[in-house]
Design a protein around this motif. Structure first.
Motif, short mmCIF file in Angstrom:
data_model
loop_
_atom_site.label_atom_id
_atom_site.label_comp_id
_atom_site.label_asym_id
_atom_site.label_seq_id
_atom_site.Cartn_x
_atom_site.Cartn_y
_atom_site.Cartn_z
N VAL A 157 0.47 -8.01 0.38
CA VAL A 157 -0.22 -7.57 -0.83
C VAL A 157 -1.70 -7.42 -0.50
CG1 VAL A 157 -0.72 -8.06 -3.24
CG2 VAL A 157 1.44 -8.80 -2.25
N THR A 158 -2.23 -6.24 -0.66
CA THR A 158 -3.60 -5.95 -0.22
C THR A 158 -4.63 -6.07 -1.33
OG1 THR A 158 -3.21 -3.59 -0.61
CG2 THR A 158 -2.81 -4.42 1.62
N TRP A 183 -1.24 -10.79 -8.95
CA TRP A 183 -0.98 -9.54 -8.24
C TRP A 183 0.16 -8.79 -8.92
CZ3 TRP A 183 1.07 -14.16 -6.90
CH2 TRP A 183 2.41 -14.22 -6.54
N VAL A 184 0.29 -7.53 -8.58
CA VAL A 184 1.34 -6.67 -9.12
C VAL A 184 2.28 -6.31 -7.98
CG1 VAL A 184 1.89 -4.47 -10.22
CG2 VAL A 184 -0.13 -5.75 -10.95
N HIS A 229 -9.79 -8.35 -5.01
CA HIS A 229 -10.16 -7.29 -5.94
C HIS A 229 -11.25 -7.77 -6.89
CE1 HIS A 229 -10.03 -4.09 -8.82
NE2 HIS A 229 -9.49 -4.84 -9.76
N VAL A 230 -11.06 -8.94 -7.50
CA VAL A 230 -12.06 -9.50 -8.41
C VAL A 230 -11.73 -10.98 -8.63
CG1 VAL A 230 -10.76 -8.95 -10.51
CG2 VAL A 230 -13.24 -9.17 -10.64
N ILE A 231 -12.76 -11.75 -8.95
CA ILE A 231 -12.58 -13.16 -9.34
C ILE A 231 -13.11 -13.33 -10.76
CG2 ILE A 231 -13.19 -15.55 -8.84
CD1 ILE A 231 -13.42 -14.89 -5.93
N LEU A 232 -12.25 -13.79 -11.66
CA LEU A 232 -12.66 -14.07 -13.04
C LEU A 232 -13.21 -15.49 -13.10
CD1 LEU A 232 -12.33 -12.19 -15.58
CD2 LEU A 232 -11.02 -11.49 -13.58
N LYS A 557 -3.52 -2.18 -8.27
CA LYS A 557 -4.73 -2.91 -7.89
C LYS A 557 -5.52 -3.35 -9.11
CE LYS A 557 -9.09 -2.21 -5.37
NZ LYS A 557 -9.86 -1.26 -4.52
N PHE A 558 -5.80 -2.42 -10.03
CA PHE A 558 -6.72 -2.72 -11.13
C PHE A 558 -6.05 -3.47 -12.28
CE2 PHE A 558 -9.29 0.19 -8.81
CZ PHE A 558 -10.59 -0.11 -9.15
#
Length: 605
Positions: A157-158, A183-184, A229-232, A557-558
């Motif tokens: 998973v990238t 992840w998706v 991708h992002v950290i909340l 990804k998003f």
């Protein structure tokens, strides 16, 4: 062989029927295959139609059972304890550990007299393991097995999104920092999440400590920073600075921002804040006085009527760090308004609410209803970053609508609108939010910054296309070089201008095709109607990713990014149940394993 076959005959060993030797009746053997055949129907036939033969069968079966005597070894084994390496004993130990992990039981439960008596009654031959064995052997083994399965799921998973938060225990000097991963799945487009790590956070919670803890966790799981991708995270300055030091994309928690907005609005109007303060005093009075609570319950039953069967409603105490708890407190007071007024007529209260304050509370609930609905929506497990821009847009429009009954709360409503506009002023220009909204089939380009979002989406599509081309080039075998012959001339005969012109065309050929493919897919996707709000964007991409492969990759990804860090906060609700008064000496290492397994064991058994 069963004694019943003395009275029946088979045509072949695999026949589904047997013939009675007495009456020649054909009887079904039961089951549909040879492996499931049984003698139940045959025995019933003898019992019903041939009493003498049935008695012979019973006698023969009893003789067979008496003739087979247990060996001395078999008899001894039935009395002794099961060895630890026995399959059955291993299975019971595993279920015991699952019970401890999933139900927040202390490891010392195996030493409790009542529990030992229960296990002894259920399985006398099972030897309960010691607390030390569970803590030092069984628990680490289960942890490594589950973490291995999680690592297999993450491999390949990238694009991964994360949430993080810090928790400090009230019963012992322990601070933990969490990292959950989202992840998706690229094949089914289902949203997945797991606790990646819960790690002790020693020393001051400054930017360097936080950045080092998260970096160590990512390195432990062999996740490169380019796959983040992002950290909340929350809106604290130390968290923001830590993400900047790590050079990873990060976003503030939407729920935390809403908390600040509503708190600012409630405190902006003196009359509303005074009504809230009086409400807290009233609720606190009933929470701290058993006599007052009993009197209130008696009044509730009296006002409900003699035949009422419903239980008495409890007043809700708010927590000032959770604005929606204040909302629920006001609603509980409004529901018991008549009962509370009757109570105040006969008994003393630390504060009372005037008619004007009751009216203000009713109006406050009406204004805060959309905030409460939004908080519930973004706190669910399927909420993503795509929900942020549409939700904030709806909030702004609701707050700009002027109602006839706004008198008394106009200042609060105006402050709420200003706070929403100020705190969410940059969300539409945030690429992570803009692209996520565009690839969510419920929203698409309905935002005000659709053009910017489309440009950003085109760039993401081109990145995906280039990655696909690179993978294809790496997998393809190098072509054999063939001299170029054109009009009887070799390639060396071409002018330098022609050669350079051909080279430039070759350089721009693939990117041009890439851009064209990306734009075509995006235009086709945007022309199609949006799905309803209740439909799942993940199900949409599961059904349509073959039609829009580039868009599907960007969506995976998003849409992996949640809109809040609620998952990490829920994790620490579990932590407070594990590290409690009875287990305040639990080491950080054991606490990490128990929290990890509590959340991940049901998903990765």
């Amino acid at each position: 062989m069963s004694a019943v076959w003395k009275h029946f005959t088979l045509e072949t060993p695999k026949s589904k029927t047997a013939t009675c030797n007495v009456c020649k009746a054909v009887v079904q053997r039961g089951g549909s295959t040879a492996a499931t055949f049984n003698t139940t129907n045959l025995i019933k036939h003898l019992k019903k139609h041939h009493t003498t033969e049935h008695q012979d069968f019973i006698a023969a079966r009893q003789n067979d059972e008496r003739s087979r005597q247990e060996t001395l070894l078999e008899s001894f084994q039935k009395q002794g304890k099961l060895p630890h390496d026995n399959v059955k004993a291993k299975g019971i130990t595993e279920k015991l550990l699952n019970f401890i992990v999933l139900d927040d039981q202390p490891l010392s439960v195996v030493e409790n007299e009542g529990f030992r008596s229960l296990v002894e009654h259920l399985q006398p031959r099972y030897n309960l393991p010691s607390r030390k064995y569970l803590s030092e052997t069984a628990l680490p083994e289960l942890y490594h097995r589950v973490s291995g399965k999680l690592a297999d799921k993450l491999r390949g998973v990238t694009s991964l999104s994360f949430t993080t938060d810090i928790w400090t225990s009230d019963v012992c000097p322990m601070s933990l920092i969490s990292l959950t991963v989202h992840w998706v799945k690229p094949d089914t487009y289902s949203l997945c999440s797991a606790v990646l790590q819960v790690k002790q956070c020693r020393g001051s919670h400054n930017r360097a400590t936080i950045a080092a803890s998260i970096t160590d966790s990512l390195n432990h799981w062999e996740i490169p920073l380019e796959n983040v991708h992002v950290i909340l995270r929350d809106n604290a300055s130390n968290m923001k600075a830590a993400m900047e030091d790590m050079a990873v994309p990060s976003l503030g928690c939407l729920a935390h921002s809403l908390q600040l907005v509503v708190h600012e609005g409630l405190m902006s109007q003196r009359s509303v804040s005074d009504a809230l303060a009086n409400s807290r005093k009233i609720v606190g009075h009933f929470k701290h006085s058993q006599l007052a609570q009993s009197r209130l319950e008696d009044l509730q039953r009296e006002m409900q009527g003699a035949g009422a069967t419903t239980t008495s409603a409890r007043l809700v105490q708010d927590v000032q760090t959770r604005w929606n708890s204040s909302f629920y407190m006001i609603k509980s007071l409004l529901k018991e308004k008549r009962t509370l007024c009757a109570y105040a007529a006969d008994h003393n209260l630390p504060a009372t609410l005037s008619a004007n304050e009751w009216c203000l509370l009713e109006k406050t609930v009406t204004v805060l209803e959309p905030f409460e609905e939004l908080t519930r929506k973004i706190s669910c497990a399927t909420s993503t970053a795509a929900d942020v821009i549409p939700s904030v847009t709806v909030l702004k429009r609701l707050l700009t609508i002027e109602e006839d009954n706004d008198s008394g709360i106009k200042t609060m409503k105006s402050t709420l609108l200003q706070a929403v506009s100020r705190r969410f002023s940059s969300i539409e220009s945030e690429p992570l939010y803009a692209v996520a909204t565009l690839v969510d089939a419920r929203y698409k380009d309905s935002g005000e910054t659709a053009r910017m979002a489309k440009d950003l989406l085109t760039q993401e599509l081109e990145k995906v296309q280039q990655a696909v081309l690179r993978e294809s080039a790496d997998e393809a075998e190098p072509a054999e070089k063939v001299p170029c012959i054109e009009a009887g001339l070799s390639s060396t005969s071409k002018s330098s201008f022609s050669s350079l012109y051909d080279r430039i065309l070759e350089e721009h050929d693939e990117p041009a095709a890439s851009t064209q493919t990306a734009v075509i897919q995006m235009q086709m996707y945007l022309k199609e109607p949006t799905i309803t709000e209740k439909d799942s964007p993940f199900q949409y991409w599961a059904n349509n990713h073959a039609r829009f492969p580039l868009l599907g990759a960007v969506a995976a990804k998003f849409l992996s990014a949640p809109s809040t860090s609620v998952e990490s906060e829920r994790l620490f609700s579990t932590a407070s149940n594990i590290v409690d008064e009875k287990r305040n000496r639990l080491t950080a290492e054991r606490a990490e394993m128990l929290i990890f397994l509590k959340k991940n064991l049901p998903k990765f058994k």
